[in-house]
Design a protein around this motif. Structure first.
Motif: not given
Length: 411
Positions: A22-24, A124-128, A336-341, A343-350
């Motif tokens: 999803x990070x393209x 990788x943000x919802x808003x502009x 599960x809460x998602x936070x972008x790494x 480097x904006x290339x992967x997702x971390x989960x808590x």
């Protein structure tokens, strides 16, 4: 339709391998579009610039009399449909799919605007980049992306619109116990949720899409909440005369990058286009649409049932003596809460405590009966806080979560 069902099995032949998560970024999209420019079937034009100056590109293909407008990624972190649209171009090149391709492109003219929010996609943000939710900017028109999208609809005057989004994985398809992997909606155009011929046509197409989805993934389709949102594009496009179909990519077990869901979004789009091209949607009714179960926020990432807990405090008794509170049994739902790494290339989960108590009518992607296990609170459970728990089977640790992070997991 057998031809549609077979697409899932042959999907690997036209999936775009340049996008695998999803990070393209915008540059990745431009690389794909650059290769299309040499193909005479496609007319590619820059429709305008984002707030930070990235291009929004409109791709036109087909020669049919029915105009269909498809747009994706108004929210920069909702990338699934953009992936599916890139696969669509490879599908049109696949000779083994020529019959379906000809049907679509000879009956319809497609106008495709992928990645409406390239600035949001970049981080990788919802808003502009202005922190505006573009899908709440139809009337205010303070975002350049919103102005472009509205202008294109007014210029094209499409008969049909496909509004392509992602939704949280917590939605369930009714009360069947399945996540809403795909959710569909014919948006309302007024507070009364009225149904005119434009909206009813969208409902009819959705009913045909649902029929096919039920064959490939039964019980995983939900009907999205149709509450009227006066600021949203889909609702206003419906009012303007474009039969608008919302597709939301939801959740599916063990598919965090939504690569399987990507295929299902693609199948949904193709089935919708065939329905439009053949006009078979006229055989459906609004009742077929309303038979799709409503979405409900009933899913947790992990649901621990029948957890035996002991209170971590003392309470006074009637005779003034302190005594330990009795044990009790609860269900614990973890979100599960998602936070972008960085480097904006992967997702971390808590994992956070989403609910505690009787969750017998809720569901989990991982659903565990803990009645024979021991659950230890390393910190007291607190609603909407990170989880700190250890789940044990005798001396074996089945699951350990520290400050929301899984440190050990055999489930």
């Amino acid at each position: 339709m057998d031809s549609i069902n077979s697409l899932l099995h042959s999907y690997r032949t036209f999936i775009n391998d340049n996008i695998r998560d999803r990070f393209f970024k915008h540059s990745d999209l431009l690389g794909i579009l650059e290769k299309l420019k040499d193909d005479r079937r496609y007319e590619i034009k820059e429709a305008g610039k984002s707030f930070e100056g990235r291009s929004l590109n409109l791709i036109k293909c087909g020669s049919g009399s029915t105009k269909v407008f498809l747009w994706s990624q108004m929210h920069g972190n909702e990338a699934t449909a953009t992936m599916a649209l890139m696969d669509l171009f490879n599908f049109f090149d696949d000779e083994s799919q020529k019959a379906l391709t000809d049907l679509i492109l000879q009956t319809c003219t497609l106008y495709i605007l992928p990645m409406v929010n390239p600035d949001g996609a970049e981080v990788f943000n919802r808003r502009n980049a202005q922190e505006i939710d573009i899908n709440r900017d139809f009337h205010s028109q303070q975002s350049p992306e919103g102005r472009i999208l509205r202008t294109l609809r007014d210029k094209i005057q499409p008969h049909f619109g496909f509004n392509l989004h992602d939704q949280t994985t917590m939605w369930s398809a009714g009360n069947m116990g399945n996540p809403a992997t795909i959710s569909l909606l014919a948006p309302a155009y007024d507070d009364a949720l009225s149904i005119n011929p434009v909206r009813e046509t969208a409902m009819q197409v959705i009913a045909e899409m649902n029929d096919t989805l039920q064959e490939v993934l039964p019980g995983h389709v939900g009907r999205f909440d149709d509450e009227y949102e006066m600021r949203a594009f889909g609702d206003n496009f419906q009012e303007a005369g474009t039969s608008t179909i919302l597709i939301e990519a939801g959740g599916y077990a063990d598919d965090p990058e939504k690569q399987h869901i990507r295929k299902l979004v693609f199948i949904s789009i193709i089935r919708g286009l065939i329905s439009i091209g053949k006009k078979t949607f006229v055989n459906k009714t609004r009742n077929d649409y309303f038979a799709i179960p409503e979405n409900r926020l009933h899913h947790f990432q992990i649901l621990l049932r029948n957890c035996k807990l002991k209170a971590q405090y003392e309470k006074p008794s009637k005779n003034g003596q302190n005594e330990q509170a009795v044990g009790y049994s609860v269900d614990i739902g973890l979100t599960a809460k998602e936070t972008v790494s960085d480097d904006l290339k992967s997702m971390n989960y808590s994992y956070w405590v989403g609910d505690v108590g009787d969750l017998s009518n809720r569901f989990g992607y991982k659903d565990i009966d803990c009645s024979s296990f021991k659950l230890v609170q390393t910190k007291k459970l607190k609603f909407e806080d990170p989880a700190d728990i250890v789940l044990m089977d005798g001396v074996e640790v089945l699951l350990a979560i520290e400050n929301g992070i899984i440190t050990n997991g055999n489930i």
